[in-house]
Write a protein that holds these residues in place. Sequence first.
Motif, PDB file in Angstrom:
ATOM      1  N   UNK A 164      30.462 -40.842  46.450  1.00  0.00           N
ATOM      2  CA  UNK A 164      29.711 -39.723  45.869  1.00  0.00           C
ATOM      3  C   UNK A 164      28.253 -40.115  45.677  1.00  0.00           C
ATOM      4  N   UNK A 165      28.016 -41.353  45.248  1.00  0.00           N
ATOM      5  CA  UNK A 165      26.634 -41.820  45.084  1.00  0.00           C
ATOM      6  C   UNK A 165      25.887 -41.839  46.406  1.00  0.00           C
TER       7      UNK A 165
ATOM      8  N   UNK B 242      30.754 -31.066  47.250  1.00  0.00           N
ATOM      9  CA  UNK B 242      31.027 -32.221  46.399  1.00  0.00           C
ATOM     10  C   UNK B 242      32.496 -32.247  45.981  1.00  0.00           C
ATOM     11  N   UNK B 243      33.053 -31.084  45.662  1.00  0.00           N
ATOM     12  CA  UNK B 243      34.462 -31.024  45.263  1.00  0.00           C
ATOM     13  C   UNK B 243      35.357 -31.473  46.416  1.00  0.00           C
ATOM     14  N   UNK B 244      35.069 -30.962  47.611  1.00  0.00           N
ATOM     15  CA  UNK B 244      35.856 -31.369  48.787  1.00  0.00           C
ATOM     16  C   UNK B 244      35.702 -32.868  49.043  1.00  0.00           C
ATOM     17  N   UNK B 245      34.474 -33.376  48.913  1.00  0.00           N
ATOM     18  CA  UNK B 245      34.223 -34.800  49.130  1.00  0.00           C
ATOM     19  C   UNK B 245      35.007 -35.649  48.143  1.00  0.00           C
ATOM     20  N   UNK B 246      35.000 -35.258  46.872  1.00  0.00           N
ATOM     21  CA  UNK B 246      35.722 -36.023  45.848  1.00  0.00           C
ATOM     22  C   UNK B 246      37.217 -36.007  46.127  1.00  0.00           C
ATOM     23  N   UNK B 247      37.758 -34.831  46.473  1.00  0.00           N
ATOM     24  CA  UNK B 247      39.192 -34.730  46.737  1.00  0.00           C
ATOM     25  C   UNK B 247      39.585 -35.572  47.950  1.00  0.00           C
TER      26      UNK B 247
ATOM     27  N   UNK C 233      28.822 -38.857  54.070  1.00  0.00           N
ATOM     28  CA  UNK C 233      29.657 -39.370  52.994  1.00  0.00           C
ATOM     29  C   UNK C 233      31.128 -39.396  53.393  1.00  0.00           C
ATOM     30  N   UNK C 234      31.573 -38.384  54.164  1.00  0.00           N
ATOM     31  CA  UNK C 234      32.952 -38.394  54.651  1.00  0.00           C
ATOM     32  C   UNK C 234      33.197 -39.599  55.555  1.00  0.00           C
TER      33      UNK C 234
ATOM     34  N   UNK D 240      26.205 -23.053  44.677  1.00  0.00           N
ATOM     35  CA  UNK D 240      27.665 -23.071  44.684  1.00  0.00           C
ATOM     36  C   UNK D 240      28.192 -23.763  45.933  1.00  0.00           C
ATOM     37  N   UNK D 241      27.544 -23.512  47.061  1.00  0.00           N
ATOM     38  CA  UNK D 241      28.013 -24.117  48.314  1.00  0.00           C
ATOM     39  C   UNK D 241      27.964 -25.632  48.255  1.00  0.00           C
ATOM     40  N   UNK D 242      26.911 -26.183  47.647  1.00  0.00           N
ATOM     41  CA  UNK D 242      26.820 -27.633  47.560  1.00  0.00           C
ATOM     42  C   UNK D 242      27.845 -28.190  46.580  1.00  0.00           C
TER      43      UNK D 242
END
Length: 871
Positions: free
Chosen positions: A160-161, A63-68, A180-181, A57-59
């Motif tokens: 994301x990739x 990913x959700x934060x990264x996408x947003x 990624x950020x 769940x943490x990962x």
Amino acid sequence: MASVTTDNKSKTDKSKDVNPSQLDPVLPVEIKQGPVRPYLVTEPSKDLAARRSVSTLSERLYIIVLIAFTAIIRLYGLEWPNSVVFDEVHFGGFASEYINGTFFMDVHPPLAKMLYAGVASLAGFKGDFDFENIGDEFPSTTPYYQMRLFSASLGAFTVVLLYFTLRSSGVRQFVAFISALCFAIENSYVTISRYILLDAPLIFFIAAAVYSFKKYELYPQGTIKSYKTLLATGIALGFASSAKWVGLFTVAWIGLLCIWRLWFMIGDLSKPVSSTISSAISKLIFLLGVPFALYAFFFKIHFDTLVYDGSGASFFSSEFRSTLLNNMIPTDILADVGISSIVSIRHVGTSGGYLHSHPFMYETGSGQQQITLYPHIDDNNQWLVELSSNPGVTFPDFQNLTDGAIIRLLHPSTHCRLHSHDHKAPVSEQADWQTEVSCYGFTGFEGDTNDNWILEIDQASSTPGVAQQRVVALETKFRLKHMVSNCYLFSHDVKLPKWGFEQQEVSCATTGRYDLTLWYVEANENHELEVDTNSKRISYKKPGFWGKFIESHIKMWSVNKNLVETHIYESLPKDWPLLLRGISYWGNNNRVVYLLGNAIEWWAVSAFMAVFVGICAAELIAWQLGKPILQDDHVFNFHIQVVHYLLGFLVHIGPSFLMKRQMFLHHYLPAYYFGILAFGHALDIIVSFCFARKKVVGKLLIVTFFAGCLYFFNSYKPLIYGLPWTIPLCEKSQWLTGWDYHCGSFLETYEEYANETIVSKFDIENNGTEMPMATTTDLLEVDEIEEPVIIDEIVEDIPLEANEEDLVVEETSERAVEPPKKEESIDDIANKEGFSRFLDENGNEIPIEEVKRIMAEQGGALKIEEKIVEV
């Protein structure tokens, strides 16, 4: 050199009782003892893929934060600028051509352009806007926002990739997230993915190929998952290669990694030889066969879509153009060519077109009538074939042109003959082996010996049979040898100046490439044969798909390597890692779009690559001295992965040093992507090894690095989004002289932007002639005085009298400057209180007399951007 263990049960057994988010993504290298020697086990552990996949769940929250976060950065304000930016001129225009079905020429493969055309078509675009000039405002019928959204979305997916790629190569979740950020706010990638350009699709496909291959490395050979990821890699490689040829470098990189892997598989005593051969065959099929099939398939769609003849088709042979609808290529041509035939003669060695003349004179040499190559079908391409001994005589019986015939070529529309003499060639003046070819004569003049040419049929390139004995249209290739000078009619990819309409130079050459002296007859008219219904006629043989495929690639390569003209914003590969300069994309309305990298991350990546090379050299010396190295699992994986990615960096940047064409900073971005991946492992080794006992300190260090990148991004975002900026902030931001965005384009304070309406362009015209819209590199700009109130003004038609333009100002605002009661000259306007100065692109003031001189040289037609202010 590595941690040696007989098995890896120690970590895998413990993993059953550990939270998946705490699992170490790096496992020991497994080395077993064989009958004679130890060997490396090349099969990955069965749970390695699970350790490097999203399972907690943490990962998922990462990913959700990264996408947003990425969506906010990459999708912001795509509707601005609402005009054509940089190379949208080309690739937006190509989308229009696809929708209209008009054939065009481009040096890049078709996929990315077709994707933009598809998005535009789905959004309702009818191809009624041609993206002709930078700065042209988009009409409401052009879905430029949707096209840019497609590009920006691919740029966001690339972020994301990158995260998934780092995870697949052994980077911890948090470090991959921070890496990624940082990539999400890399200024250059944000800028390049906001517009209708090929780079965002290209880098996305490259990133997909890298991720798929790194995922493939996690699965045992021969499993379904290994084949799926290998197929995905091949598909991504096919897409990347079909977007730009740079994708072929990615194919080469993965090919080198496959050779690396196969080398160790050969030494793996636990694997039979048949397994290694099977692996090699599968890689050939999936990583070469699949990409090539996709590449050819996209060209098939390209040819099937572009079915109409257009100006871009002039680069191609007449055989190629004969396959297009509405073409003007002659058909049913009289086969036999003889005396008194009226012919058009096409050059073999270049795509320059037809031997051509027109009633304009050379401005050098003899000053006689010009001879050029012209790519389009035209009456001025026609020539009357005469015998040198009987010029102007029409023979009652048809006489074939045979090898060794001495002929003259009369240009019917100007009554001049093809002629050569001792004058130097008009452009190739330094070439002693070339002399001028002109068209000389007048009505009633029979010519002289300098009009005589010996026809030599080339046996090797002519169609076997009768075409090697006498001239047959289309089939006979021949040379024309000047009887007096013994030089051959010649042309090459050199253009005449504007006085020659930039058509291709024709000269007479004593040496040079043989194929550049070859010609053939395309159009052929002869009265004696036309009245004979039994006369043989001939047409071009239409090429099939593979013929068009091969010719298009020959032309793409030829045009691409000849893009050698200098450009104001070009840069050299050696300068790219240092970020010495950027590229101006757009400038208007006191705003600028300029491609510049995030210097914090850019220089950190470059420094790390240099440091890593030094570390490796030191480790090799230590190893030679018998000292142990690479004893830690994380250090070993760090070296392997970084070497993989730096190999990708070298493969993608190396060819740039061999290219002689124009090069720009954006050509560095595919290689830079691999550098960022390598740097992600550098951040990871800080946490997992350098601060293994104090991971919090390591994490704080990489968070601090991200904060620095974010600060730089935020400081320079006006250059990305085309936002208001102030002159003081702009000048303060120019750390290097090569960061040459024009600070004079901005206003002094943000308050001035709040008071502005629309800053207009001033079109100065003369005699109805208007200059094309200027770009940021050739625009004359006018600074405002202190504390101005900006208004809109339009300069109307301006007559020229005594080299002086009278400015008639039309009031468009209640607060506008009162229009003059009488027409005012440039001197009057310039001396008027509150009127601003003329500046060049570097912000230097241009004297009024210099402005007058420039305008006089350009026929009084000059486009400037100007602001009239009220104090």
